[in-house]
Enzyme design. Sequence first.
Site, PDB file in Angstrom:
ATOM      1  CG  ASP A 186      35.360  44.942  36.022  1.00  0.00           C
ATOM      2  OD1 ASP A 186      35.588  45.184  34.815  1.00  0.00           O
ATOM      3  OD2 ASP A 186      34.427  44.227  36.388  1.00  0.00           O
ATOM      4  CE  LYS A 225      38.943  46.312  41.134  1.00  0.00           C
ATOM      5  NZ  LYS A 225      39.180  44.874  41.133  1.00  0.00           N
TER       6      LYS A 225
END
Length: 221
Positions: A146, A128
């Site tokens: 996210d 991420k």
Amino acid sequence: MKPQLSEDEVEKVFRRLREAMPGRTPDAKGPKGQPDAFRSCISCMLSAQSLDRSTAAAARNLFALATTPEAMLALPDNRIASAIKPCGLYNMKTRNILAFCETLLADHGGTVPNTREGLLALPGIGRKCADIVLNFVFGKSVIAVDTHVHRVCNRIGLTDASAADKTAQQLERIVPRWTLRDGHFWLIQLGKRVCRSRAPDCIACPVNDLCRYYAKTKEDE
Ligand code: SF4
């Protein structure tokens, strides 16, 4: 993995989102508004299991003390831990920050690499963080996943994954190339404005006729 939506439906979802949601704006800054790659990486580390406002407070405290890997390594551990206390898990995050700075200096002369492979090799940087930095800081065509993007993709049926990293891998395989530059922004805005975690506003949603989650809730009524 089989996408739950057909290729045609995936295309339709992104066309609708392009119409309904803002894309990348000219003033889009690094993650959490940080001005450079180094601070963006550290901010991503601070944001793990932390609310945005707590992450912002920790980042503000920390970057008032140091904004380079050399300056960060010159700080005593307990000063870093105390500065980032608002974002929680501060002992672990302190260790990660120091290991990140050491590796960054040893392997890259202090300059954050601009490839996923290079970023993932740095301590404390997961998929991420790497994708967010690639997208926001280096302007690469990557849909960073996210918590909002993960939730939205799995509700709609673009992906079928229990963790954000897996969503990112699946998404990479199914999304049309033309969505890669702005797709993150469309999905994140859908997640923040419409497909909220606790109360998705399905009636107002631009992709509700394609969404697997909505179809299921209607079946259950
Ligand atoms: S229809 Fe509902 S669950 Fe599906 S994406 Fe839209 S808001 Fe989210």
